[in-house]
Design a protein around this motif. Structure first.
Motif, PDB file in Angstrom:
ATOM      1  N   UNK A 162      37.765 -64.291  31.426  1.00  0.00           N
ATOM      2  CA  UNK A 162      37.685 -63.651  32.844  1.00  0.00           C
ATOM      3  C   UNK A 162      37.732 -61.782  32.377  1.00  0.00           C
ATOM      4  N   UNK A 163      38.361 -61.352  31.219  1.00  0.00           N
ATOM      5  CA  UNK A 163      38.501 -60.275  30.754  1.00  0.00           C
ATOM      6  C   UNK A 163      37.350 -60.171  30.024  1.00  0.00           C
ATOM      7  N   UNK A 167      34.625 -61.592  29.967  1.00  0.00           N
ATOM      8  CA  UNK A 167      33.142 -62.129  31.318  1.00  0.00           C
ATOM      9  C   UNK A 167      33.144 -60.615  32.270  1.00  0.00           C
ATOM     10  N   UNK A 168      34.142 -59.731  32.692  1.00  0.00           N
ATOM     11  CA  UNK A 168      33.961 -59.033  33.524  1.00  0.00           C
ATOM     12  C   UNK A 168      33.443 -57.270  32.664  1.00  0.00           C
ATOM     13  N   UNK A 169      33.900 -57.556  31.176  1.00  0.00           N
ATOM     14  CA  UNK A 169      33.678 -56.483  30.175  1.00  0.00           C
ATOM     15  C   UNK A 169      31.793 -56.870  29.934  1.00  0.00           C
ATOM     16  N   UNK A 170      31.758 -57.871  29.154  1.00  0.00           N
ATOM     17  CA  UNK A 170      30.253 -57.935  28.723  1.00  0.00           C
ATOM     18  C   UNK A 170      29.445 -57.369  30.783  1.00  0.00           C
ATOM     19  N   UNK A 171      29.732 -57.933  31.034  1.00  0.00           N
ATOM     20  CA  UNK A 171      29.554 -58.473  32.154  1.00  0.00           C
ATOM     21  C   UNK A 171      28.441 -56.774  33.333  1.00  0.00           C
ATOM     22  N   UNK A 172      30.012 -55.925  32.692  1.00  0.00           N
ATOM     23  CA  UNK A 172      29.738 -54.231  33.068  1.00  0.00           C
ATOM     24  C   UNK A 172      29.362 -53.841  31.749  1.00  0.00           C
ATOM     25  N   UNK A 173      29.054 -53.685  30.549  1.00  0.00           N
ATOM     26  CA  UNK A 173      28.496 -53.399  29.385  1.00  0.00           C
ATOM     27  C   UNK A 173      26.767 -53.589  29.866  1.00  0.00           C
ATOM     28  N   UNK A 174      26.658 -54.908  29.446  1.00  0.00           N
ATOM     29  CA  UNK A 174      24.961 -55.572  30.235  1.00  0.00           C
ATOM     30  C   UNK A 174      24.098 -54.838  31.172  1.00  0.00           C
ATOM     31  N   UNK A 175      25.286 -54.849  32.597  1.00  0.00           N
ATOM     32  CA  UNK A 175      24.712 -53.665  33.811  1.00  0.00           C
ATOM     33  C   UNK A 175      24.158 -52.537  33.535  1.00  0.00           C
ATOM     34  N   UNK A 176      25.736 -52.058  32.240  1.00  0.00           N
ATOM     35  CA  UNK A 176      25.183 -50.224  31.887  1.00  0.00           C
ATOM     36  C   UNK A 176      24.013 -49.894  31.613  1.00  0.00           C
ATOM     37  N   UNK A 177      23.912 -50.423  30.060  1.00  0.00           N
ATOM     38  CA  UNK A 177      22.837 -50.484  29.751  1.00  0.00           C
ATOM     39  C   UNK A 177      21.246 -50.852  29.440  1.00  0.00           C
ATOM     40  N   UNK A 178      21.229 -51.947  30.772  1.00  0.00           N
ATOM     41  CA  UNK A 178      20.175 -52.862  32.080  1.00  0.00           C
ATOM     42  C   UNK A 178      19.590 -52.407  31.989  1.00  0.00           C
ATOM     43  N   UNK A 179      18.662 -51.554  33.050  1.00  0.00           N
ATOM     44  CA  UNK A 179      18.650 -51.265  34.652  1.00  0.00           C
ATOM     45  C   UNK A 179      17.030 -52.326  35.548  1.00  0.00           C
ATOM     46  N   UNK A 230      27.984 -66.451  26.228  1.00  0.00           N
ATOM     47  CA  UNK A 230      28.570 -67.403  25.811  1.00  0.00           C
ATOM     48  C   UNK A 230      29.592 -66.893  25.113  1.00  0.00           C
ATOM     49  N   UNK A 231      29.824 -65.383  24.647  1.00  0.00           N
ATOM     50  CA  UNK A 231      31.132 -64.759  24.187  1.00  0.00           C
ATOM     51  C   UNK A 231      32.597 -64.703  25.132  1.00  0.00           C
ATOM     52  N   UNK A 232      32.276 -64.963  26.485  1.00  0.00           N
ATOM     53  CA  UNK A 232      33.927 -65.526  26.797  1.00  0.00           C
ATOM     54  C   UNK A 232      34.521 -66.793  26.925  1.00  0.00           C
ATOM     55  N   UNK A 233      33.537 -67.764  26.670  1.00  0.00           N
ATOM     56  CA  UNK A 233      33.903 -69.150  26.898  1.00  0.00           C
ATOM     57  C   UNK A 233      34.174 -69.122  24.588  1.00  0.00           C
ATOM     58  N   UNK A 234      34.190 -68.446  24.244  1.00  0.00           N
ATOM     59  CA  UNK A 234      33.895 -68.104  22.692  1.00  0.00           C
ATOM     60  C   UNK A 234      35.566 -67.664  23.175  1.00  0.00           C
ATOM     61  N   UNK A 235      36.282 -66.849  23.828  1.00  0.00           N
ATOM     62  CA  UNK A 235      37.658 -66.473  23.673  1.00  0.00           C
ATOM     63  C   UNK A 235      38.091 -67.739  24.007  1.00  0.00           C
ATOM     64  N   UNK A 236      38.419 -68.465  24.581  1.00  0.00           N
ATOM     65  CA  UNK A 236      38.801 -69.628  25.097  1.00  0.00           C
ATOM     66  C   UNK A 236      39.817 -70.475  24.126  1.00  0.00           C
ATOM     67  N   UNK A 277      49.543 -69.493  25.377  1.00  0.00           N
ATOM     68  CA  UNK A 277      48.262 -69.746  24.749  1.00  0.00           C
ATOM     69  C   UNK A 277      47.030 -70.367  26.228  1.00  0.00           C
ATOM     70  N   UNK A 278      47.194 -70.729  26.708  1.00  0.00           N
ATOM     71  CA  UNK A 278      46.508 -71.089  27.908  1.00  0.00           C
ATOM     72  C   UNK A 278      46.044 -70.051  28.757  1.00  0.00           C
ATOM     73  N   UNK A 279      47.528 -69.700  29.280  1.00  0.00           N
ATOM     74  CA  UNK A 279      47.288 -68.889  30.756  1.00  0.00           C
ATOM     75  C   UNK A 279      46.321 -67.163  29.591  1.00  0.00           C
ATOM     76  N   UNK A 280      47.210 -67.366  28.581  1.00  0.00           N
ATOM     77  CA  UNK A 280      46.321 -66.216  27.452  1.00  0.00           C
ATOM     78  C   UNK A 280      45.228 -66.464  27.227  1.00  0.00           C
ATOM     79  N   UNK A 281      44.102 -67.339  26.968  1.00  0.00           N
ATOM     80  CA  UNK A 281      43.047 -67.609  26.722  1.00  0.00           C
ATOM     81  C   UNK A 281      42.467 -68.415  28.417  1.00  0.00           C
ATOM     82  N   UNK A 282      43.017 -68.063  29.375  1.00  0.00           N
ATOM     83  CA  UNK A 282      42.106 -67.881  30.725  1.00  0.00           C
ATOM     84  C   UNK A 282      42.106 -66.345  30.821  1.00  0.00           C
ATOM     85  N   UNK A 283      43.462 -65.910  30.547  1.00  0.00           N
ATOM     86  CA  UNK A 283      42.769 -64.117  30.938  1.00  0.00           C
ATOM     87  C   UNK A 283      42.085 -64.049  30.356  1.00  0.00           C
ATOM     88  N   UNK A 284      41.835 -63.873  29.046  1.00  0.00           N
ATOM     89  CA  UNK A 284      40.663 -63.219  27.610  1.00  0.00           C
ATOM     90  C   UNK A 284      39.763 -64.181  28.250  1.00  0.00           C
TER      91      UNK A 284
END
Length: 240
Positions: free
Chosen positions: A28-29, A31-43, A60-66, A19-26
């Protein structure tokens, strides 16, 4: 608190360790997806204020996934949130949590001051919370939401991951308690990704871990973490 000694396994590992490793993996995943989504829609020329609310929530969304991995794994493979982590607050948890939270604030202040004295203010980064009022768009609603996340959600999810499943997993594998305290504190510091504040975060992590160690319950470390985050949350409204 009755800790799970049944040794239920996920992919060959004790369920809490998995569960610890799944939480950490989630973390970072997302974090990557939200960063990509924000950069795609914000010039580059778009005003940040136009995205103030979503920007704060995305931060804070990635933190909540922990906390999702620990919670789901406890309900599915463990003995439930109360038996595995002791989340129901008792009077002793409250006393230990508040005392350790206050101590964590002092330790963080002293260690940050020491780092600044040694390396200089330009070399030691500010807390990420420093810039939050600037990207709030002047909205009290978003600042209140952020403060609640800092004081309630962040302590709960981070403690479930570190002083919850990771702590229990290390004890299951018979790691000495003082090593468990050090390892979880180190993970606490590294998880924040603030290189110049690692020493201060590690020191604060040790104090939060002491709340878990002395009480035997994760609820005490959650309260300590919440108390530690309360002053920075209040300072959001001062604009400093």
């Amino acid at each position: 608190m009755a800790e799970d000694r049944g040794g239920k396994r996920i992919l060959g590992a004790h369920w809490a360790f998995a569960a610890f490793f799944f939480g950490v993996a989630g973390y970072y995943l997302v974090t990557l997806l939200t960063s990509a989504a924000f950069n795609r829609h914000v010039g580059d020329d778009d005003p940040v204020e136009a995205y103030a609310g979503p920007l704060l929530l995305l931060a804070f969304l990635p933190n909540l996934v922990l906390g999702l991995g620990p919670a789901i794994a406890s309900l599915r493979y463990g003995s439930g949130l109360e038996r595995d982590f002791g989340l129901r607050v008792r009077g002793r948890d409250l006393r230990i949590g508040l005392a350790c939270g206050l101590l964590a604030l002092v330790v963080g202040f002293v260690l940050n001051a020491a780092e600044i004295a040694v390396f200089g203010g330009d070399e030691v980064s500010d807390s990420p919370l420093t810039d939050l009022p600037d990207v709030s768009g002047g909205s009290t609603l978003w600042l209140v939401t952020t403060a609640l996340v800092l004081v309630i959600a962040v302590p709960l999810t981070e403690e479930l991951l570190l002083r919850g499943v990771l702590w229990n997993a290390l004890l299951h594998y018979k790691i000495p308690p003082w090593v468990v305290l050090v390892l979880t504190s180190l993970m606490f510091a590294l998880l924040h990704g603030e290189t110049t504040r690692t020493i201060a975060l590690f020191g604060q992590g040790l104090v939060l871990g002491l709340a878990r160690q002395y009480s035997g319950r994760t609820s005490a470390s959650v309260l300590a973490h919440a108390a530690n985050n309360l002053p920075p949350a209040v300072l959001l409204f001062t604009g400093h």
